[in-house]
Design an enzyme around this catalytic site. Structure first.
Site, PDB file in Angstrom:
ATOM      1  N   LYS A 186       0.841  -1.208   0.000  1.00 39.62           N
ATOM      2  CA  LYS A 186       0.000   0.000   0.000  1.00 39.62           C
ATOM      3  C   LYS A 186       0.878   1.260   0.000  1.00 39.62           C
ATOM      4  O   LYS A 186       2.086   1.184   0.146  1.00 39.62           O
ATOM      5  CB  LYS A 186      -0.944  -0.017   1.208  1.00 39.62           C
ATOM      6  CG  LYS A 186      -1.779  -1.296   1.318  1.00 39.62           C
ATOM      7  CD  LYS A 186      -2.720  -1.492   0.135  1.00 39.62           C
ATOM      8  CE  LYS A 186      -3.169  -2.926  -0.048  1.00 39.62           C
ATOM      9  NZ  LYS A 186      -4.094  -3.438   0.932  1.00 39.62           N
TER      10      LYS A 186
HETATM   11  C1  LIG Z   1      -5.004  -4.504   1.285  1.00 41.68           C
HETATM   12  C2  LIG Z   1      -6.462  -4.351   1.293  1.00 41.68           C
HETATM   13  C3  LIG Z   1      -7.236  -4.781   2.377  1.00 41.68           C
HETATM   14  C4  LIG Z   1      -6.696  -5.573   3.518  1.00 41.68           C
HETATM   15  O1  LIG Z   1      -5.622  -5.024   4.177  1.00 41.68           O
HETATM   16  P1  LIG Z   1      -4.592  -5.943   5.005  1.00 41.68           P
HETATM   17  O2  LIG Z   1      -3.786  -4.935   5.724  1.00 41.68           O
HETATM   18  O3  LIG Z   1      -3.806  -6.723   4.012  1.00 41.68           O
HETATM   19  O4  LIG Z   1      -5.381  -6.801   5.905  1.00 41.68           O
HETATM   20  C5  LIG Z   1      -8.600  -4.520   2.348  1.00 41.68           C
HETATM   21  N1  LIG Z   1      -9.168  -3.901   1.311  1.00 41.68           N
HETATM   22  C6  LIG Z   1      -8.457  -3.491   0.245  1.00 41.68           C
HETATM   23  C7  LIG Z   1      -9.148  -2.793  -0.877  1.00 41.68           C
HETATM   24  C8  LIG Z   1      -7.087  -3.720   0.190  1.00 41.68           C
HETATM   25  O5  LIG Z   1      -6.398  -3.348  -0.888  1.00 41.68           O
END
Ligand SMILES: *Cc1c(COP(=O)(O)O)cnc(C)c1O
Length: 403
Positions: A186
């Site tokens: 992210k």
């Molecule tokens: C990455 C992501 C998640 C989950 O996040 P984690 O930190 O990996 O649990 C949820 N929704 C979206 C759209 C994501 O890209």
């Protein structure tokens, strides 16, 4: 190798983590509070609740909204599994509506048309960094008594212009809770981490308690202990905790929070660099007839001074025209040192959801998924890296019809 996404860790980030390692608190210390405060301010939200990851953030939001067994939750199929899974964790039945063909975000029209009795929450995802049409989605949901959860895991630090004003992701009025992930892929990372922001004090308090076993620590808030039917010696009460409901260990450690806090100071740079790269790609691919560059959905209107936080560069390819399949192109690009990724296989097609939610006819989501391919996008990409991706992709596509 140029991967499709990558964290950007500075010496200052490393120093911030080391400082915590040398301190008294590795977890449950001051860094989590500092991170929450700074994050809430960045979003323009009243409260921020840090937690273990983005999935836990969504799970906490479901629990705070008291979504449960007899409820339905509707979301988009063009997302990571977690947007849907969080509703399933609390026992809700998960439904899917179709997407806007331009943005890949939950379509307000489809949401309205497919609304089902008993739906108590909508999870709208800001796909790739572009928000869904939150003003209309919130109207539709709230008129029907449902809570709006914005999954902004792709959109940290972004803002958009609507109705003549700029609105920050996490700070606007059209979501009751907004969730973020700080996974390394992210735009801002803690290693692992998540956050929920809200203006609702009751939600914030509930999520704070539920992320730590449902414990209430302040004696003045105890509901049972110290009462005649549950007597505990007065002098002990201050040292105890009470568990009025079942929670989890979804805490974020101070080590992770320190990294997040340090990264937060660099978020403006990250967003700016991501926008530069997106602009370079857009300019380089706009003449290719069989490639559709990412575009803004109609409700956002182009050229209005949005400052979106692009997490993905998800372009769309006409595989038939190009006479290449997606796996072939991905393999060839990998051989040329370039990583790509599909975002996403529609969640309603996943076997567990076919089994538990039944079948959904969502033609736009299928089309969107079928044509999508994400190119490398991360702030530490150099201009040369970007040029290499452009050259290699154009090379691969030329020799194929219409490229
Ligand atoms: C990455 C992501 C998640 C989950 O996040 P984690 O930190 O990996 O649990 C949820 N929704 C979206 C759209 C994501 O890209």
């Amino acid at each position: 190798m140029i991967p499709y996404g990558k964290q950007s860790i500075s010496e200052a980030d490393i120093a911030a983590v080391v400082e915590v390692l040398r301190s008294d608190f590795l977890t449950c210390g001051p860094k989590v509070d500092e991170f929450e405060e700074a994050f809430a301010e960045m979003c323009g939200a009243k409260y921020a609740v840090a937690c273990a990851n983005g999935t836990a953030a969504l799970h906490l939001a479901m629990l705070a909204a008291e979504i449960g067994d007899d409820d339905r939750v509707v979301t988009t199929p063009i997302t990571f599994l977690a947007s849907a899974n969080a509703a399933a964790y609390v026992g809700a039945r998960v439904d899917f509506a179709d997407v806007d063909p331009v943005s890949g975000c939950l379509s307000a029209d489809s949401l309205e048309q497919r609304w089902k009795e008993g739906t108590r929450a909508v999870v709208a995802v800001a796909f790739a960094g572009q928000p869904a049409e939150m003003p209309r989605i919130a109207n539709i949901a709230r008129e029907r008594g449902a809570v709006v959860i914005e999954d902004a895991c792709h959109a940290v630090g972004g803002s958009f212009v609507f109705d003549g004003a700029s609105h920050r992701v996490g700070g606007h009025a059209w979501a009751d809770m907004t969730t973020f992930s700080f996974h390394p892929v992210k735009s801002l990372t803690c290693g692992e981490g998540g956050m929920v922001v809200t203006d609702n004090p009751a939600y914030a308090e509930k999520m704070r308690s539920l992320r730590s076993h449902g414990m209430v620590r302040e004696a003045k808030n105890f509901k049972a202990f110290g009462k005649p039917e549950n007597p505990i010696a007065e002098e002990q009460v201050g040292q105890l905790y009470e568990m009025p409901e079942l929670g989890y260990n979804f805490r974020l450690s101070d080590i992770h929070a320190a990294l997040g806090l340090s990264q937060l100071g660099r978020l403006g740079e990250f967003v700016a660099r991501r926008n530069e790269i997106v602009a370079q790609y857009n300019a380089a691919f706009s003449d290719l007839e069989a490639v559709r560059i990412p575009a803004l959905s109609r409700w956002l209107h182009a050229d209005r001074g949005h400052r979106l936080s692009w997490h993905l560069y998800a372009a769309h390819f006409d595989w038939v025209k190009l006479q290449v399949t997606r796996p072939e192109l991905m393999t060839r690009l990998r051989e040329a040192g370039i990583g790509t990724q599909l975002h996403y296989l529609p969640v309603h097609r996943q076997p567990w959801y076919v089994q538990h939610s039944g079948s959904f006819d969502l033609p736009e989501a299928d089309r969107f998924s079928q044509s999508a391919l994400s190119l490398p996008l991360y702030p530490s990409m150099s201009d040369d890296d970007v040029k290499r991706v452009i050259t290699k992709l154009r090379e691969q596509l030329s020799g194929n019809a219409d490229a």
